[in-house]
Design a protein around this motif. Structure first.
Motif, PDB file in Angstrom:
ATOM      1  N   LYS A 588       1.049  -1.178  -0.007  1.00 26.59           N
ATOM      2  CA  LYS A 588      -0.377   0.098   0.109  1.00 26.59           C
ATOM      3  C   LYS A 588       0.862   1.321  -0.139  1.00 26.59           C
ATOM      4  O   LYS A 588       0.450   2.444  -0.662  1.00 26.59           O
ATOM      5  CB  LYS A 588      -0.801   0.017   1.248  1.00 26.59           C
ATOM      6  N   LEU A 589       1.787   0.768   0.043  1.00 26.95           N
ATOM      7  CA  LEU A 589       3.093   2.664   0.862  1.00 26.95           C
ATOM      8  C   LEU A 589       3.649   2.502  -1.173  1.00 26.95           C
ATOM      9  O   LEU A 589       4.203   3.659  -1.170  1.00 26.95           O
ATOM     10  CB  LEU A 589       4.729   2.162   1.647  1.00 26.95           C
ATOM     11  N   VAL A 590       3.590   1.647  -1.920  1.00 28.46           N
ATOM     12  CA  VAL A 590       3.776   1.946  -3.066  1.00 28.46           C
ATOM     13  C   VAL A 590       3.415   3.087  -3.477  1.00 28.46           C
ATOM     14  O   VAL A 590       2.013   3.255  -3.606  1.00 28.46           O
ATOM     15  CB  VAL A 590       3.217   0.717  -3.947  1.00 28.46           C
ATOM     16  N   ASN A 591       3.739   4.151  -4.364  1.00 33.00           N
ATOM     17  CA  ASN A 591       2.949   5.582  -5.228  1.00 33.00           C
ATOM     18  C   ASN A 591       2.783   6.110  -4.585  1.00 33.00           C
ATOM     19  O   ASN A 591       1.816   6.496  -5.181  1.00 33.00           O
ATOM     20  CB  ASN A 591       2.431   4.959  -6.650  1.00 33.00           C
ATOM     21  N   THR A 592       3.082   5.853  -2.948  1.00 35.72           N
ATOM     22  CA  THR A 592       2.615   6.849  -1.685  1.00 35.72           C
ATOM     23  C   THR A 592       3.878   8.003  -0.984  1.00 35.72           C
ATOM     24  O   THR A 592       4.691   7.749  -1.820  1.00 35.72           O
ATOM     25  CB  THR A 592       1.941   6.343  -0.523  1.00 35.72           C
ATOM     26  N   LYS A 594       5.751   7.800   1.597  1.00 36.31           N
ATOM     27  CA  LYS A 594       5.675   7.249   2.043  1.00 36.31           C
ATOM     28  C   LYS A 594       6.548   5.648   1.578  1.00 36.31           C
ATOM     29  O   LYS A 594       7.079   5.394   2.516  1.00 36.31           O
ATOM     30  CB  LYS A 594       4.985   6.387   3.037  1.00 36.31           C
ATOM     31  N   GLU A 595       6.619   5.902   0.157  1.00 41.11           N
ATOM     32  CA  GLU A 595       7.225   4.438  -0.367  1.00 41.11           C
ATOM     33  C   GLU A 595       9.185   5.186   0.111  1.00 41.11           C
ATOM     34  O   GLU A 595       9.428   3.414   0.440  1.00 41.11           O
ATOM     35  CB  GLU A 595       7.347   4.550  -2.201  1.00 41.11           C
ATOM     36  N   LYS A 596       9.408   5.310   0.582  1.00 41.87           N
ATOM     37  CA  LYS A 596      10.837   5.724   0.689  1.00 41.87           C
ATOM     38  C   LYS A 596      10.488   5.271   1.965  1.00 41.87           C
ATOM     39  O   LYS A 596      12.255   4.383   2.544  1.00 41.87           O
ATOM     40  CB  LYS A 596      11.661   6.976   1.120  1.00 41.87           C
ATOM     41  N   ILE A 597       9.992   4.609   2.950  1.00 48.20           N
ATOM     42  CA  ILE A 597      10.228   3.841   4.710  1.00 48.20           C
ATOM     43  C   ILE A 597      10.525   2.535   3.468  1.00 48.20           C
ATOM     44  O   ILE A 597      11.667   1.615   4.763  1.00 48.20           O
ATOM     45  CB  ILE A 597       8.718   3.634   4.762  1.00 48.20           C
ATOM     46  N   LEU A 598      10.409   1.600   2.499  1.00 46.96           N
ATOM     47  CA  LEU A 598      10.713   0.783   2.336  1.00 46.96           C
ATOM     48  C   LEU A 598      12.045   0.433   2.173  1.00 46.96           C
ATOM     49  O   LEU A 598      12.748  -0.530   1.841  1.00 46.96           O
ATOM     50  CB  LEU A 598       9.865   0.228   1.155  1.00 46.96           C
ATOM     51  N   PHE A 599      13.039   1.669   2.022  1.00 47.53           N
ATOM     52  CA  PHE A 599      13.712   1.439   1.960  1.00 47.53           C
ATOM     53  C   PHE A 599      15.361   2.051   2.192  1.00 47.53           C
ATOM     54  O   PHE A 599      16.290   1.651   2.714  1.00 47.53           O
ATOM     55  CB  PHE A 599      14.370   2.267   0.054  1.00 47.53           C
ATOM     56  N   GLN A 600      14.206   2.410   3.534  1.00 47.62           N
ATOM     57  CA  GLN A 600      14.825   2.554   4.890  1.00 47.62           C
ATOM     58  C   GLN A 600      15.099   1.641   5.783  1.00 47.62           C
ATOM     59  O   GLN A 600      14.070   0.774   6.210  1.00 47.62           O
ATOM     60  CB  GLN A 600      14.353   3.342   5.173  1.00 47.62           C
ATOM     61  N   PRO A 601      16.037   1.127   7.243  1.00 42.33           N
ATOM     62  CA  PRO A 601      15.718  -0.139   7.551  1.00 42.33           C
ATOM     63  C   PRO A 601      15.536   0.029   8.926  1.00 42.33           C
ATOM     64  O   PRO A 601      14.396   1.712   9.205  1.00 42.33           O
ATOM     65  CB  PRO A 601      17.708  -0.096   8.087  1.00 42.33           C
ATOM     66  N   GLN A 602      14.360  -1.151   9.258  1.00 42.21           N
ATOM     67  CA  GLN A 602      13.641  -0.765  10.203  1.00 42.21           C
ATOM     68  C   GLN A 602      13.448  -0.841  11.616  1.00 42.21           C
ATOM     69  O   GLN A 602      13.483  -0.274  12.721  1.00 42.21           O
ATOM     70  CB  GLN A 602      12.235  -2.041   9.663  1.00 42.21           C
ATOM     71  N   THR A 603      15.471   0.157  11.723  1.00 39.35           N
ATOM     72  CA  THR A 603      16.143  -0.101  13.223  1.00 39.35           C
ATOM     73  C   THR A 603      16.669   0.410  13.091  1.00 39.35           C
ATOM     74  O   THR A 603      17.921  -0.373  12.335  1.00 39.35           O
ATOM     75  CB  THR A 603      15.825  -1.378  14.108  1.00 39.35           C
ATOM     76  N   VAL A 842      13.932   0.921  -9.005  1.00 33.51           N
ATOM     77  CA  VAL A 842      13.582   1.109  -8.076  1.00 33.51           C
ATOM     78  C   VAL A 842      13.995   2.197  -8.203  1.00 33.51           C
ATOM     79  O   VAL A 842      12.886   3.446  -6.752  1.00 33.51           O
ATOM     80  CB  VAL A 842      15.637   1.789  -7.774  1.00 33.51           C
ATOM     81  N   LEU A 843      13.522   3.495  -9.287  1.00 32.62           N
ATOM     82  CA  LEU A 843      12.648   4.828  -8.611  1.00 32.62           C
ATOM     83  C   LEU A 843      11.073   4.328  -9.815  1.00 32.62           C
ATOM     84  O   LEU A 843      10.495   5.463  -9.267  1.00 32.62           O
ATOM     85  CB  LEU A 843      13.425   5.932 -10.006  1.00 32.62           C
ATOM     86  N   LEU A 844      10.126   3.551 -10.088  1.00 33.73           N
ATOM     87  CA  LEU A 844       9.719   3.104 -10.694  1.00 33.73           C
ATOM     88  C   LEU A 844       9.248   2.192  -9.909  1.00 33.73           C
ATOM     89  O   LEU A 844       9.529   1.264 -11.344  1.00 33.73           O
ATOM     90  CB  LEU A 844       9.210   3.307 -12.291  1.00 33.73           C
ATOM     91  N   SER A 845       7.900   1.785  -9.521  1.00 33.88           N
ATOM     92  CA  SER A 845       7.506   0.268  -8.752  1.00 33.88           C
ATOM     93  C   SER A 845       6.873  -0.146  -9.902  1.00 33.88           C
ATOM     94  O   SER A 845       6.506   0.562 -10.858  1.00 33.88           O
ATOM     95  CB  SER A 845       6.638   0.529  -7.357  1.00 33.88           C
ATOM     96  N   ARG A 846       7.089  -2.328  -9.793  1.00 38.51           N
ATOM     97  CA  ARG A 846       6.061  -2.398 -11.555  1.00 38.51           C
ATOM     98  C   ARG A 846       5.816  -3.756 -10.261  1.00 38.51           C
ATOM     99  O   ARG A 846       5.747  -4.385  -8.817  1.00 38.51           O
ATOM    100  CB  ARG A 846       7.523  -3.420 -11.699  1.00 38.51           C
TER     101      ARG A 846
END
Length: 1020
Positions: A588-592, A594-603, A842-846
């Protein structure tokens, strides 16, 4: 020679590279288009620019009959040969001199259109030889194409590409696309290996068929009869309706042509580095490099070899000033290895003020007693041990005997001042850490790793003069607890010690954990035989991850040596322990935003762990075998920040993936590597290094720290002005890397490079290197992914592309109609690569690409050198069905577009990570028999990941070609066999980067139109 600036097959341009096409769906606009007033004498673009330009050279309004659409650039080369898109973008000759523009006397037409130095087309236009590149570059899908402009070039232009359209047919519609049958072509076809196209085929989705009748060899004048400014909608024209014409894909700049042209002029030659600011051969051109005072381009490549004198000029052009540095690059056997300079206890001679190391940029004065630093201009005394008299031209008599005075790259033996705690380092250690959870035991992975280690440990890296490797080895296994092994040589059996407190990891033994492989070989082999049995009955599926890295680092710290952890891991670490992760893969974060969160470490555990690892010289290389989400963004952080490597084998299957993994493991263990490294990039006055990208950790703004650096890792450095640069002294760069060798010696590796400076924008554009520019843009965009919405990043990239080209158009190109897209010769294929970057997952989700795969690709690109990023963004596509079994070289590549494939063809595609063998449905049975040893297309088993050894010339040749493509690549490419029209073909299609993306992302042609439109808006 100047005259050939037409776009035909461009002659050796200074630099351009194969490109890739991708495209952002969104395009932003620039705030301040009017950077620079146009120089006197430039025509302002005519006609309603705003609307018009979707097309590449669309003519400005209906041009006067007979005007030569492709106008000519009277033989003068606009500073860089300008390329027009509309017609054949002019080819340019790298060497052409840039004379001031004079209107071309030849143009017999009253044309408003600019002249591009196309070999003065004038009269030839009548003859209209439409050659491989001519064509009025109409905007493909936006609005009617502009007139096909012809470009006939004569002179030493290169011959048109193979079987490109014949004269006259140029503007015909493309051939039916071979993949989907006539009429469905998804991408601008380009008939490289195909018969001339049939009339009537529409080119892109949704375009009306072209009427071939309108094209044939016609008079130049006729070409211009279309209205100029169109509204953006497809096929709406401002004037009387015209039959829709489609642009010939061969008329837009070809990366393949650029690569071939550079090879034709520079392959196999000696490239001497004695001239400041010279542009080296492309990364795709094999030549012999001779160090004569500047570092080899194998070590340093720049985005431009001529920096602007002022920051205002730099802001105006927006061309990033950057260097891609690969300090440990592999040097071929026919080039001289680096010399090692040893000044004993004195250590290297350095400038007292800026601390730059002695190099060819230091000027000796006062009879040799003092020298002036080329970086900060400070005058230093020459130490007595280093004194030497000068000759009649002020050069030291020992100039050619000292590598540091006459060469661009060399090494120094470092003194104790350069060592931790002022004592010599110990040789490094390798620790192998194996995940023995249930799934890894069951699928045979643990057994495979243990068997392979027995072989690969025989090949631990060593210095040339040494008998055996000085590297010590240690072994740990783990699931949710850690098992350390004592493999001391005097033991009859290895001993296991278990650490269950994963919250506060400690190393249970020092003596016997890190050992010399040769001495302890029997005990180690005994251990490797036992591990698979020892855990055969384990049902433990939970694993830890951070504690393993912590344990390895603590072991190296206790042994006071740098080293590398090889971790073999397969699942999300869910056991209770530091660094525990949860599945946060959220589509659900894709194309929002907040998508950048997916590339950040979670801790933040992994970031602080990486910092500790770097502080103790502990590099981490991770082999991942995921069957589902494992959070690569978190697990990959430590390998990235410690200069390690991440390898990923999705859904590992022993019989299919074994070879790829073993090749990677062998290559990783044996490659050239330095440990516990720290790098400083010094510059002469007027500019400085401001930003760094790569597998690095930075505690401050100047020291680039790397727990390890190997021959495949590159660090990209961006520079900014802090004062004015002078044309006389140029811009000097010195990269100094302090590191520990595999035998435990502390050394300094120095690379020096001198660039030119100019107050003319044209010189800046003339000296650009497209491949290095793309490396820089990819890394800066992939770094930004952590903080900015992807849509914003894509807009910035498109904006900057338009800005760079608009500045060239306004300040360097000859006046021309606004409807023409003009590209500097050195950047003519920049758009195809930029489009490919914009379409990268990386820049355009599929939908079919997982979050982990996106994080993985992001991480790989961050450490790539220029050659690797060039291939990654514009894959190599080779026709195999036309192989000459008597030849030893690679077949000529074709453009990455579906239009180049044919049903009767077999093609090999490689991008450095993947390799595909694509088989057309009508592939000749004799080729299938020769390659696969089966009678027909239907019998081919597409599950195989390596070709059978059939023992005939075709099979041998194809396997040889695959091994040539694979050699010197950092990752082992897994082969996928793809049959035309079967489901897996979708995966293959995403690598045809000139075509429209299946899930968004423009075709190369559409991207050119989009960029052209942006440029017109900026110029307005």
């Amino acid at each position: 020679m100047m005259s050939h600036q037409g776009y035909v097959a461009t002659p050796p341009y200074s630099q351009s590279q194969p490109g890739i096409g991708l495209s952002p769906p969104h395009y932003g606009h620039y705030g301040d288009p009017s950077h620079a007033a146009s120089p006197p004498g430039m025509m302002k673009p005519a006609g309603p620019l705003g609307a018009a330009a979707p097309g590449m050279m669309l003519p400005p309004g209906p041009p006067p009959p007979g005007s030569n659409q492709f106008g000519q650039n009277g033989g003068q080369a606009s500073t860089h040969s300008s390329q027009r898109f509309p017609g054949p973008p002019p080819v340019s000759n790298a060497a052409s001199s840039y004379a001031p523009y004079q209107p071309s006397p030849q143009s017999s037409y009253p044309s408003p259109v600019s002249t591009s130095s196309i070999t003065q087309l004038g009269s030839q236009l009548g003859a209209m030889q439409i050659n491989s590149y001519g064509s009025g570059m109409a905007l493909p899908s936006q609005g009617p194409p502009g007139p096909p402009s012809s470009s006939s070039f004569q002179g030493p232009l290169r011959p048109p590409q193979p079987s490109i359209l014949q004269p006259g047919s140029q503007v015909l519609p493309p051939p039916p696309t071979t993949l989907n049958g006539p009429g469905a072509s998804a991408a601008p076809p380009a008939a490289q290996f195909q018969p001339p196209p049939l009339p009537g085929q529409a080119i892109g989705p949704g375009l009306p068929p072209q009427h071939a009748a309108n094209y044939g060899p016609q008079m130049a004048g006729a070409q211009l009869s279309y209205p100029g400014g169109f509204p953006g909608g497809p096929a709406q024209m401002a004037g009387p309706p015209q039959p829709q014409k489609k642009l010939d894909p061969d008329s837009i700049p070809s990366p393949i042509q650029v690569i071939e042209n550079d090879r034709a002029t520079r392959e196999g030659q000696i490239y001497a580095t004695n001239t400041r600011g010279q542009v080296p051969p492309l990364v795709t051109t094999e030549c012999v490099i001779q160090d004569q005072g500047n570092a080899s381009p194998r070590y340093i490549r720049c985005t431009t070899y001529c920096f602007p004198c002022t920051s205002d000029m730099a802001k105006q052009a927006q061309i990033p000033l950057a260097a891609v540095i690969k300090p440990f690059a592999t040097i071929p056997p026919n080039e001289t290895p680096l010399y090692l300079v040893n000044h004993g206890e004195n250590g290297p001679v350095r400038c007292n003020r800026c601390k730059a190391y002695m190099c060819p940029f230091m000027q000796f004065i006062e009879g040799g007693r003092r020298y002036q630093c080329g970086f900060c201009n400070c005058v230093n005394d020459v130490p007595p041990f280093y004194f030497q008299h000068l000759d009649h031209i002020g050069r030291r008599l020992d100039h050619y005997e000292k590598p540091e005075l006459s060469l661009g790259s060399y090494e120094y033996v470092a003194t104790l001042d350069y060592c931790r705690k002022n004592k010599p380092p110990n040789p490094p250690a390798f620790i192998f850490m194996i995940d023995v959870s249930y799934s890894n035991i069951k699928n045979g992975l643990v057994k495979l790793i243990c068997e392979e280690l027995k072989t690969v440990l025989e090949q631990l890296p060593k210095e040339e003069q040494e008998e055996t490797s000085a590297i010590r080895v240690g072994f740990v296994t783990y699931n949710k607890v850690l098992h350390f092994f004592n493999v001391k040589s005097n033991l009859a059996q290895p001993q296991m010690m278990v650490v269950t407190d994963v919250g506060e990891v400690f190393v249970p033994l020092l003596d016997g954990f890190l050992v010399n492989y040769q001495e302890s070989q029997a005990v180690i082999h005994n251990l490797l035989d036992q591990i698979p049995e020892m855990f055969a009955d384990s049902n433990e599926n939970e694993t830890v991850f951070a504690p393993i890295i912590q344990a390895g680092m603590e072991a190296l710290k206790a042994a006071e040596c740098p080293g590398k952890l090889f971790i073999f891991h397969s699942s999300l670490p869910t056991a209770e322990a530091p660094g525990k992760l949860k599945n946060r893969d959220d589509k659900k974060l894709v194309n929002t935003d907040k998508e950048k969160i997916l590339f950040q470490p979670q801790t933040n555990v992994y970031d602080s762990l990486a910092k500790d690892c770097v502080a103790h010289g502990c590099s981490v290389t991770l082999f991942l075998f995921p069957n589902q989400y494992v959070d690569v963004a978190s697990l990959g952080l430590v390998p990235q920040l410690t200069g390690g490597t991440l390898y990923k084998y999705n859904s590992f299957q022993m019989h299919l993936d074994r070879q790829q993994f073993l090749n990677d493991l062998r290559n990783d263990i044996t490659k050239k590597i330095g440990f516990d490294a720290i790098m400083r990039v010094r510059t002469s006055t007027g500019f400085r290094a401001t930003d760094f990208f790569g597998g690095i950790y930075m505690n401050n703004t100047t020291d680039v720290e790397m727990a390890a650096i190997d021959c495949d890792k590159a660090v990209t450095v961006e520079f900014k002005h802090d004062d004015r640069l002078s044309e006389d002294s140029g811009a000097l760069i010195q990269c100094a890397l302090l590191y520990t060798t595999i035998s435990g010696q502390r050394r300094l590796r120095i690379h020096n490079l001198g660039l030119n400076c100019s107050s003319q924008l044209a010189d800046l554009y003339k000296s650009c290197e497209t491949d290095a520019l793309i490396n820089f843009f990819a890394k800066s965009a992939f770094k930004a992914v952590l903080h900015q919405p992807l849509k914003v990043i894509r807009e910035i990239l498109v904006n900057q592309t338009a800005h760079m080209l608009a500045c060239y158009r306004k300040n360097c190109a000859s006046p021309s109609a606004a409807s023409q897209l003009i590209l500097p010769d050195s950047m003519k294929v920049f758009p195809v690569y930029m489009n490919s970057l914009l379409k990268n997952c990386v820049l355009l989700s599929r939908p079919e690409i997982s979050t982990d795969e996106r994080a993985y690709q992001r991480q790989l690109v961050m450490t790539m050198g220029v050659a690797d990023s060039q291939l990654f963004f514009y894959p190599q596509l080779l026709p195999i069905h036309t192989l000459d079994v008597k030849s030893t070289g690679l077949p000529a590549a074709v453009r990455c577009s579906e239009s180049r494939l044919s049903e009767e063809g077999i093609f090999l595609l490689a991008n450095g990570l993947n390799m595909f063998l694509w088989l057309g449905v009508s592939s000749p049975p004799e080729l299938i028999q020769g390659i696969f040893n089966v009678p027909s297309f239907a019998h081919i088993n597409t599950d195989m990941t390596s070709l059978p050894e059939v023992g005939n010339p075709l099979s041998q040749q194809l396997r040889m070609i695959m091994s040539i493509i694979q050699e010197k690549k950092p990752y082992s490419m897994k082969l996928l066999i793809v049959k035309q029209r079967e489901q897996p073909e979708m995966v293959f299609r995403q690598f045809l980067v000139e075509d429209k993306g299946l899930y968004g992302g423009s075709s190369y042609m559409d991207f050119l139109c989009c960029v052209h439109k942006e440029i017109c808006q900026l110029l307005n």
